[in-house]
Design a protein around this motif. Sequence first.
Motif, short mmCIF file in Angstrom:
data_model
loop_
_atom_site.label_atom_id
_atom_site.label_comp_id
_atom_site.label_asym_id
_atom_site.label_seq_id
_atom_site.Cartn_x
_atom_site.Cartn_y
_atom_site.Cartn_z
N GLU A 1 0.84 -1.20 0.00
CA GLU A 1 0.00 0.00 0.00
C GLU A 1 0.87 1.24 0.00
O GLU A 1 1.92 1.28 0.65
N ALA A 2 0.40 2.26 -0.68
CA ALA A 2 1.12 3.53 -0.73
C ALA A 2 1.07 4.23 0.64
O ALA A 2 0.12 4.06 1.40
N GLY A 3 2.12 4.99 0.92
CA GLY A 3 2.14 5.83 2.11
C GLY A 3 2.58 5.14 3.39
O GLY A 3 2.68 5.79 4.43
N LYS A 4 2.81 3.83 3.31
CA LYS A 4 3.25 3.11 4.51
C LYS A 4 4.60 2.47 4.24
O LYS A 4 4.85 2.00 3.12
N PRO A 5 5.47 2.43 5.26
CA PRO A 5 6.81 1.88 5.03
C PRO A 5 6.79 0.42 4.61
O PRO A 5 5.95 -0.35 5.07
N VAL A 6 7.70 0.09 3.71
CA VAL A 6 7.86 -1.28 3.22
C VAL A 6 9.23 -1.77 3.67
O VAL A 6 10.23 -1.06 3.56
N ARG A 7 9.26 -2.98 4.18
CA ARG A 7 10.53 -3.59 4.59
C ARG A 7 10.65 -4.92 3.89
O ARG A 7 9.86 -5.83 4.11
N LEU A 8 11.63 -5.01 3.00
CA LEU A 8 11.85 -6.26 2.25
C LEU A 8 13.08 -6.96 2.82
O LEU A 8 14.12 -6.34 3.02
N PHE A 9 12.93 -8.26 3.07
CA PHE A 9 14.06 -9.07 3.54
C PHE A 9 14.52 -9.93 2.37
O PHE A 9 13.82 -10.87 1.98
N PHE A 10 15.67 -9.60 1.82
CA PHE A 10 16.22 -10.40 0.71
C PHE A 10 17.11 -11.50 1.30
O PHE A 10 18.17 -11.24 1.85
N ASP A 11 16.64 -12.75 1.13
CA ASP A 11 17.34 -13.92 1.66
C ASP A 11 18.10 -14.56 0.50
O ASP A 11 17.54 -15.34 -0.27
N ARG A 12 19.39 -14.21 0.39
CA ARG A 12 20.15 -14.70 -0.76
C ARG A 12 20.76 -16.08 -0.50
O ARG A 12 21.59 -16.24 0.40
N ARG A 13 20.36 -17.04 -1.33
CA ARG A 13 20.88 -18.41 -1.20
C ARG A 13 21.62 -18.86 -2.45
O ARG A 13 22.18 -19.94 -2.48
N ASP A 14 21.58 -18.04 -3.49
CA ASP A 14 22.19 -18.40 -4.77
C ASP A 14 23.61 -17.82 -4.84
O ASP A 14 23.78 -16.61 -4.75
N PRO A 15 24.64 -18.69 -4.98
CA PRO A 15 26.01 -18.19 -5.00
C PRO A 15 26.37 -17.41 -6.26
O PRO A 15 27.41 -16.75 -6.31
N SER A 16 25.52 -17.49 -7.29
CA SER A 16 25.83 -16.80 -8.54
C SER A 16 26.04 -15.30 -8.30
O SER A 16 25.23 -14.64 -7.66
N SER A 17 27.15 -14.79 -8.85
CA SER A 17 27.47 -13.37 -8.65
C SER A 17 26.43 -12.47 -9.32
O SER A 17 26.32 -11.29 -9.01
N CYS A 18 25.67 -13.08 -10.22
CA CYS A 18 24.61 -12.33 -10.90
C CYS A 18 23.64 -11.73 -9.89
O CYS A 18 23.10 -10.66 -10.11
N LEU A 19 23.42 -12.41 -8.79
CA LEU A 19 22.38 -11.99 -7.84
C LEU A 19 22.97 -11.34 -6.60
O LEU A 19 22.28 -11.18 -5.60
N GLU A 20 24.23 -10.90 -6.67
CA GLU A 20 24.86 -10.36 -5.46
C GLU A 20 24.40 -8.94 -5.15
O GLU A 20 24.75 -8.39 -4.12
N GLN A 21 23.63 -8.37 -6.04
CA GLN A 21 23.15 -7.01 -5.80
C GLN A 21 21.69 -6.93 -6.23
O GLN A 21 21.27 -7.59 -7.18
N VAL A 22 20.91 -6.13 -5.51
CA VAL A 22 19.53 -5.89 -5.94
C VAL A 22 19.33 -4.38 -6.09
O VAL A 22 19.81 -3.59 -5.27
N LEU A 23 18.67 -4.02 -7.18
CA LEU A 23 18.45 -2.60 -7.48
C LEU A 23 16.95 -2.31 -7.50
O LEU A 23 16.17 -3.06 -8.09
#
Length: 195
Positions: free
Chosen positions: A118-140
């Motif tokens: 919903e708009a106007g309320k804080p969002v907290r995302l927990f990124f649980d990285r389990r894939d060793p591929s360097s492709c996924l080492e960053q999220v934008l």
Amino acid sequence: MTMINKTVIISSIASLGVVLGVGYGKAMGYALPQAIAQVPHETHSSQTESTSQFQRIEQPLGNKVAVTLGGLSLIGLELWWFLLSKPKSQKAVAVGEGIQEVTVTVDGGYEPSQIVVEAGKPVRLFFDRRDPSSCLEQVLIPDFHIAADLPLNQVTTVEFIPKQVGNYVFTCGMNMFRGAIAVQAAGASTQIANS
Ligand SMILES: [Cu+2]
């Protein structure tokens, strides 16, 4: 399924066909003359037809079967990847009071890849990285000016407040894997129910 996905499927299958065709041809005993030239002379008879584009060489039956089965399993894997693995991505709905929290598993992509908030309320995302591929080492998440490093086997917290309704993408550092955050008007469902 989007147009992009269809294009990817078609081009992938086409390229697989080329690779498979070359491998199949070799296994079935056909090879280009240049390839033949590198084989020791004793392995092919003097009766080969040097005028034809393709020349026949003998291969054990096992090779033919192996290449055929390998090709078929590759096609099966490809179909599974594009047609069956996609619908697995689910929506995570986090609307309500307080902080809207969603855990996103990073393993061969993002799961879930569709997040509703919903708009106007804080969002907290927990990124649980389990894939060793360097492709996924960053999220934008460009719209919220977020570029977070995701250490392997750790949960990285990302916070922002979506002020405007809309659809906002998040991607890996190279823009290969994608997800989307759908921001809805606050209390949208309540308004519809009351009207
Ligand atoms: Cu990537």
